[in-house]
Write an enzyme that holds these catalytic residues in place. Sequence first.
Site, PDB file in Angstrom:
ATOM      1  N   TYR A 139      21.146   4.165  20.016  1.00  0.00           N
ATOM      2  CA  TYR A 139      20.080   5.153  19.273  1.00  0.00           C
ATOM      3  C   TYR A 139      21.044   6.576  19.247  1.00  0.00           C
ATOM      4  O   TYR A 139      21.900   6.407  19.333  1.00  0.00           O
ATOM      5  CB  TYR A 139      19.002   5.142  19.559  1.00  0.00           C
ATOM      6  CG  TYR A 139      17.878   5.543  19.136  1.00  0.00           C
ATOM      7  CD1 TYR A 139      17.769   5.135  17.626  1.00  0.00           C
ATOM      8  CD2 TYR A 139      16.860   6.527  19.314  1.00  0.00           C
ATOM      9  CE1 TYR A 139      16.524   5.716  16.790  1.00  0.00           C
ATOM     10  CE2 TYR A 139      15.753   7.244  18.493  1.00  0.00           C
ATOM     11  CZ  TYR A 139      15.789   6.493  17.250  1.00  0.00           C
ATOM     12  OH  TYR A 139      14.650   7.454  16.528  1.00  0.00           O
ATOM     13  N   ARG A 192      20.086   9.249   3.664  1.00  0.00           N
ATOM     14  CA  ARG A 192      20.032  10.377   4.320  1.00  0.00           C
ATOM     15  C   ARG A 192      20.030  10.119   5.846  1.00  0.00           C
ATOM     16  O   ARG A 192      19.077  10.105   6.793  1.00  0.00           O
ATOM     17  CB  ARG A 192      18.542  11.008   4.213  1.00  0.00           C
ATOM     18  CG  ARG A 192      18.584  12.666   4.867  1.00  0.00           C
ATOM     19  CD  ARG A 192      17.073  13.106   4.650  1.00  0.00           C
ATOM     20  NE  ARG A 192      16.117  12.226   5.544  1.00  0.00           N
ATOM     21  CZ  ARG A 192      16.272  12.369   7.182  1.00  0.00           C
ATOM     22  NH1 ARG A 192      16.898  13.200   7.747  1.00  0.00           N
ATOM     23  NH2 ARG A 192      15.569  11.560   7.615  1.00  0.00           N
ATOM     24  N   LYS A 210      17.036   0.565  15.604  1.00  0.00           N
ATOM     25  CA  LYS A 210      15.526   0.613  15.621  1.00  0.00           C
ATOM     26  C   LYS A 210      14.927  -0.666  16.012  1.00  0.00           C
ATOM     27  O   LYS A 210      13.909  -0.543  17.170  1.00  0.00           O
ATOM     28  CB  LYS A 210      14.942   1.405  14.281  1.00  0.00           C
ATOM     29  CG  LYS A 210      15.288   2.700  13.765  1.00  0.00           C
ATOM     30  CD  LYS A 210      14.386   3.634  14.325  1.00  0.00           C
ATOM     31  CE  LYS A 210      14.748   4.840  14.174  1.00  0.00           C
ATOM     32  NZ  LYS A 210      13.726   6.122  14.236  1.00  0.00           N
ATOM     33  N   GLU A 282      13.162   4.175   6.731  1.00  0.00           N
ATOM     34  CA  GLU A 282      14.024   4.978   7.526  1.00  0.00           C
ATOM     35  C   GLU A 282      14.978   5.592   6.913  1.00  0.00           C
ATOM     36  O   GLU A 282      15.683   4.978   6.074  1.00  0.00           O
ATOM     37  CB  GLU A 282      14.389   3.836   8.557  1.00  0.00           C
ATOM     38  CG  GLU A 282      15.080   4.511   9.761  1.00  0.00           C
ATOM     39  CD  GLU A 282      13.933   4.920  10.739  1.00  0.00           C
ATOM     40  OE1 GLU A 282      14.315   6.022  11.010  1.00  0.00           O
ATOM     41  OE2 GLU A 282      13.025   4.501  11.028  1.00  0.00           O
ATOM     42  N   ASP A 283      15.042   6.695   7.151  1.00  0.00           N
ATOM     43  CA  ASP A 283      16.146   7.559   6.538  1.00  0.00           C
ATOM     44  C   ASP A 283      16.468   7.370   4.998  1.00  0.00           C
ATOM     45  O   ASP A 283      17.532   7.367   4.619  1.00  0.00           O
ATOM     46  CB  ASP A 283      17.459   7.155   7.364  1.00  0.00           C
ATOM     47  CG  ASP A 283      17.482   7.876   8.536  1.00  0.00           C
ATOM     48  OD1 ASP A 283      16.514   8.470   9.174  1.00  0.00           O
ATOM     49  OD2 ASP A 283      18.536   7.401   9.453  1.00  0.00           O
ATOM     50  N   ASP A 305       9.047   6.611   9.556  1.00  0.00           N
ATOM     51  CA  ASP A 305       9.332   7.105  10.900  1.00  0.00           C
ATOM     52  C   ASP A 305       9.844   8.673  10.806  1.00  0.00           C
ATOM     53  O   ASP A 305       9.418   9.298  11.685  1.00  0.00           O
ATOM     54  CB  ASP A 305      10.477   6.295  11.502  1.00  0.00           C
ATOM     55  CG  ASP A 305      10.407   6.520  13.227  1.00  0.00           C
ATOM     56  OD1 ASP A 305       9.376   6.592  13.729  1.00  0.00           O
ATOM     57  OD2 ASP A 305      11.581   6.534  13.773  1.00  0.00           O
ATOM     58  N   ASP A 306      10.484   8.973   9.732  1.00  0.00           N
ATOM     59  CA  ASP A 306      11.057  10.290   9.623  1.00  0.00           C
ATOM     60  C   ASP A 306      10.079  11.509   9.506  1.00  0.00           C
ATOM     61  O   ASP A 306       9.923  12.552   9.772  1.00  0.00           O
ATOM     62  CB  ASP A 306      12.238  10.475   8.564  1.00  0.00           C
ATOM     63  CG  ASP A 306      12.966   9.455   9.022  1.00  0.00           C
ATOM     64  OD1 ASP A 306      13.700   9.500   9.841  1.00  0.00           O
ATOM     65  OD2 ASP A 306      13.315   8.545   7.799  1.00  0.00           O
ATOM     66  N   ASN A 447      19.033  15.811  14.602  1.00  0.00           N
ATOM     67  CA  ASN A 447      19.997  14.775  15.319  1.00  0.00           C
ATOM     68  C   ASN A 447      21.231  14.510  14.484  1.00  0.00           C
ATOM     69  O   ASN A 447      21.103  14.850  13.037  1.00  0.00           O
ATOM     70  CB  ASN A 447      19.266  13.451  15.482  1.00  0.00           C
ATOM     71  CG  ASN A 447      18.361  13.317  16.584  1.00  0.00           C
ATOM     72  OD1 ASN A 447      18.734  13.774  17.638  1.00  0.00           O
ATOM     73  ND2 ASN A 447      17.238  12.572  16.079  1.00  0.00           N
ATOM     74  N   ASN A 491      11.742  12.404  21.019  1.00  0.00           N
ATOM     75  CA  ASN A 491      12.394  11.228  20.573  1.00  0.00           C
ATOM     76  C   ASN A 491      11.446  10.152  20.006  1.00  0.00           C
ATOM     77  O   ASN A 491      10.560   9.924  20.771  1.00  0.00           O
ATOM     78  CB  ASN A 491      13.311  10.544  21.716  1.00  0.00           C
ATOM     79  CG  ASN A 491      14.296   9.410  21.239  1.00  0.00           C
ATOM     80  OD1 ASN A 491      14.119   8.875  20.221  1.00  0.00           O
ATOM     81  ND2 ASN A 491      15.178   9.384  21.978  1.00  0.00           N
TER      82      ASN A 491
END
Length: 591
Positions: A139, A192, A210, A282-283, A305-306, A447, A491
Amino acid sequence: MESSTLINGGDSSSLVHNMDNKSSGGVDDVYGEDSATVDQLVTPWTVSVASGYTLLRDPHHNKGLAFTENERDAHYLRGLLPPAVFNQELQEKRLMHNLRQYDVPLHRYMALMDLQERNEKLFYKLLIDNVEELLPIVYTPTVGEACQKYGSIFKRPQGLYISLKEKGKISEVLKNWPERNIQVIVVTDGERILGLGDLGCQGMGIPVGKLSLYTALGGLRPSACLPVTIDVGTNNQKLLNDEFYIGLKHKRATGQEYAELLEEFMTAVKQNYGEKVLVQFEDFANHNAFELLSKYSSSHLVFNDDIQGTASVVLSGVIAALKLVGGKLADHKFLFLGAGEAGTGIAELIALEMSKQTKAPLEETRKKIWLVDSKGLIVRSRIGSLQHFKQPWAHEHEPVKELIDAVKAIKPTVLIGSSGVGKTFTKEVVEAMTSLNEKPIILALSNPTSQSECTAEEAYTWSKGRAIFASGSPFDPVNYEGEVFVPGQSNNAYIFPGFGLGLIISGAIRVHDDMLLAASEALAAQVSEKNYEKGLIYPPFTNIRKISANIAAKVAAKVYDLGLASHLPRPKDLVQYAESCMYSPLYRKYR
């Protein structure tokens, strides 16, 4: 599933035994390949029987040297393995010894991915038993570097790649995936990735990483997890020029073309896997992330999740930090650097929790929270030019350009960084926070490590050991004037595996903000007095499966309370039930 693939003594040559084709070695050319010219079409035949050589190359069932003498006889493994028999513990010890020989984290990552492709149960056993050591490898931060170099280190495809070429055929493409009972999908479009920007198709490292955590930390079966990358192109010129780039080589599709592809994907997912499949976004870039979440949250079980996972884990840290600084949530003032999906998501969840605790309307509790973006403090006079997700945070105040001036003007007790820009919490900023507060709460969340707003050492040194600090990426303990400070890691891996497990064991059909608040409170409740004594606002990862079970139980309880559960009747002891549903990486005996 397990037993059906372990049929004794499959002999594939009997299928085509009548063929007289001989290859040069005098061995039957079973599939007629060697007798064909290179240009002739041949059919890639396979036989679904996991025994002998096939069994050793099936990651779901392979145990390597752990096959017993009886299993070696029963499954045609004699001579295919060295004579020694190792148990799983010895295999694990040997692998950890080997992994520690690598100096470069990316090499460890590649070795772990190879193991996952070779022996799934041993991979998860390793990850569960050595979670604190291996989490930064599978991760953040190492997965970020892996995504940047994904085209070069790419060996076997993991997950499903859905590109614009598959438009109109996505439902059929999903059927190409070998598993049918999918419970959770993690999907990215790679625009992203962490703080690294547009990595296009190479973003696949994130869904893969993930989902390995969903299994290791949350106990979901690996076969129930599906990583997906939606490839609509990339605006990263370096990748477009790279001959090893594995994705579509054109600029990103946007607008209607993009929306139609996502719509087809979301529809196909529901058709193939049902109403209760969890889709974790995600992202995605800000503009798409908010839009997709609001568009599909009423028709699908979706979670970003972001926006939501980050918010939940940060809220938990803040709730826990109040034990060290005193006061209620509503007594504190928050200043954010970064007003993207993470920043606004965290801000909204903090405001919701404040509203829940004080019964004050959300419009009031939002006024305790201030955001700074690239143009300065978000204030009322800027409302006309603000993106919609920033508008609720535009409060009455004169414009302020720099973060340090915003700290002095707003006088926050909590400073949160989610900007994706490193080194922005300068010595001046940390000293200003320390002059305003006995114990300033400083959370540098961006991160990977290179993008962190400040390091643990900087936070403790510049605050003279007074800061309560947590970061998005891991930092080593800091010795300041003879005292050792252990930085917490804020986290998302604390939250999303347990959160997902809670949704799945309750058969949730929709995600509600109250479930995120329940997850935050459950995580904060796991911080012990011993942790607080070290200045920690998060529990250690060594206990993560227990933590995930407790989070899952609280989330599931909220799902049942809201009437959104389909798994009925409600289990009596939800913690026990969550633990009983968790995947075990221990080897099974084969007959």
